[in-house]
Design a protein around this motif. Structure first.
Motif, mmCIF file in Angstrom:
data_model
loop_
_atom_site.group_PDB
_atom_site.id
_atom_site.type_symbol
_atom_site.label_atom_id
_atom_site.label_comp_id
_atom_site.label_asym_id
_atom_site.label_seq_id
_atom_site.Cartn_x
_atom_site.Cartn_y
_atom_site.Cartn_z
ATOM 1 N N VAL A 157 0.826 -1.195 0.000
ATOM 2 C CA VAL A 157 0.000 0.000 0.000
ATOM 3 C C VAL A 157 0.867 1.253 0.000
ATOM 4 O O VAL A 157 2.088 1.200 0.155
ATOM 5 N N PHE A 158 0.212 2.380 -0.137
ATOM 6 C CA PHE A 158 0.884 3.675 -0.143
ATOM 7 C C PHE A 158 1.429 4.009 1.252
ATOM 8 O O PHE A 158 0.816 3.678 2.269
ATOM 9 N N GLY A 159 2.574 4.681 1.293
ATOM 10 C CA GLY A 159 3.112 5.228 2.533
ATOM 11 C C GLY A 159 3.968 4.301 3.359
ATOM 12 O O GLY A 159 4.520 4.705 4.383
ATOM 13 N N VAL A 160 4.110 3.051 2.932
ATOM 14 C CA VAL A 160 4.867 2.064 3.707
ATOM 15 C C VAL A 160 6.328 2.481 3.855
ATOM 16 O O VAL A 160 6.951 2.953 2.905
ATOM 17 N N ARG A 161 6.858 2.321 5.071
ATOM 18 C CA ARG A 161 8.302 2.428 5.286
ATOM 19 C C ARG A 161 8.899 1.053 5.023
ATOM 20 O O ARG A 161 8.244 0.027 5.238
ATOM 21 N N ARG A 162 10.166 0.994 4.568
ATOM 22 C CA ARG A 162 10.739 -0.290 4.195
ATOM 23 C C ARG A 162 12.049 -0.581 4.907
ATOM 24 O O ARG A 162 12.908 0.297 5.068
ATOM 25 N N VAL A 163 12.173 -1.854 5.314
ATOM 26 C CA VAL A 163 13.426 -2.409 5.792
ATOM 27 C C VAL A 163 13.914 -3.338 4.688
ATOM 28 O O VAL A 163 13.306 -4.361 4.398
ATOM 29 N N VAL A 164 15.009 -2.945 4.013
ATOM 30 C CA VAL A 164 15.540 -3.709 2.886
ATOM 31 C C VAL A 164 16.806 -4.427 3.316
ATOM 32 O O VAL A 164 17.765 -3.806 3.769
ATOM 33 N N ASN A 165 16.779 -5.757 3.215
ATOM 34 C CA ASN A 165 17.926 -6.584 3.603
ATOM 35 C C ASN A 165 18.410 -6.228 5.018
ATOM 36 O O ASN A 165 19.611 -6.163 5.292
ATOM 37 N N GLY A 166 17.440 -5.994 5.910
ATOM 38 C CA GLY A 166 17.751 -5.746 7.311
ATOM 39 C C GLY A 166 18.013 -4.311 7.683
ATOM 40 O O GLY A 166 18.260 -4.014 8.856
ATOM 41 N N HIS A 167 17.967 -3.364 6.714
ATOM 42 C CA HIS A 167 18.275 -1.963 7.003
ATOM 43 C C HIS A 167 17.052 -1.080 6.714
ATOM 44 O O HIS A 167 16.506 -1.119 5.604
#
Length: 276
Positions: A157-167
């Motif tokens: 969905v819109f507005g999501v914060r992301r943790v990519v590969n643990g960061h």
């Protein structure tokens, strides 16, 4: 652009009345702002009055009224990363208060393969995308609510914060919605407009289409497998413009779809449900 906005501001009515469609919008929400002369029968000044919100001046557009009243309209997207609180909307000497609420966006954890775990763009890619986002044409080209560009479930969905590969990605929020459509699925224009970007080889966004719908509203279709339009084409609502892919920085086939309102990302789901 700055000089033009100065003209708009100077051209506003001596005393303006401001109407806002939502007094307490959430982060990521689009609001309609109307400006009209406060004095009954006051004729509009030449040009369009400017509206100032969050330190930025916006162009307004005249609205045809059956009773001959003089009004101007503006669409503003509340930035998803704007801190909740009270903000002022100004036009000339008039001011209206807006209370911004939290969008309560979730956090998503994803893994990307080596080589795609970065935000490295092609030469000129960022400038081309920013130029498309900044497009403001005078005519409103749409008449109804927007349609989903692909038939598939929404995976992000819109507005999501992301943790990519643990960061955790700092200063990042998901600027649109992701549709979990299979590779090759048809992608259609969400509303009438003019193609202002049709990129074949972006490293970050992949194959990308951007459509100008007028008055600062621009839609983006990202990570496409194939394009069926080129810059300058006029498209109708529902017209086939491409096919779903996983080009650019993508960890699988999907369509990333965004709507920008005066350069600020807004929640596309609102545009599917409501006519602006």
């Amino acid at each position: 652009m700055v000089s033009a906005l100065a003209v708009f501001a100077a051209a506003g009515p001596a005393s303006a009345e401001i109407f806002v469609s939502a007094d307490s919008p959430k982060q990521g929400q689009t609001v309609e702002i109307y400006v009209s002369p406060k004095a009954a029968g006051e004729a509009p000044a030449p040009g369009s009055p400017a509206v100032v919100f969050n330190g930025r001046a916006y162009q307004t557009f005249p609205v045809a009224e059956p009773d001959g009243a003089h009004r101007h309209r503006l669409l503003v997207s509340i930035p998803a990363d704007l801190r909740p609180g009270t903000y002022a909307i100004r036009c000339g000497q008039e001011e209206k208060t807006l209370r911004v609420l939290s969008g309560r966006f979730p956090v998503q954890r994803i893994r990307l393969p080596a080589g795609k775990d970065n935000f490295v763009a092609s030469p000129g890619e960022v400038d081309a995308v920013d130029k498309a986002k900044a497009t403001v044409s005078d005519s409103r080209l749409w008449k109804r609510s927007f349609a989903a560009p692909v038939s598939a479930r929404i995976s992000t969905v819109f507005g999501v914060r992301r943790v990519v590969n643990g960061h955790l990605l700092a200063d990042y929020f998901h600027s649109g919605i992701d549709f979990a459509a299979p590779a090759g699925a048809p992608v259609r224009a969400c509303a009438p407009g003019r193609v202002i970007l049709a990129a074949q080889d972006f490293k970050l966004h992949g194959k990308t289409v951007a459509i100008d719908h007028g008055q600062g509203v621009v839609s983006f279709y990202i990570h496409l497998q194939k394009l069926f339009v080129k810059a300058g084409d006029t498209v109708s609502a529902g017209q086939l413009i491409g096919r779903v892919g996983q080009t650019g920085r993508a960890n699988g086939p999907h369509l990333h779809f965004s709507i920008y309102v005066n350069q600020v990302a807004t929640n596309p789901l609102d545009w599917f449900k409501q006519e602006f």
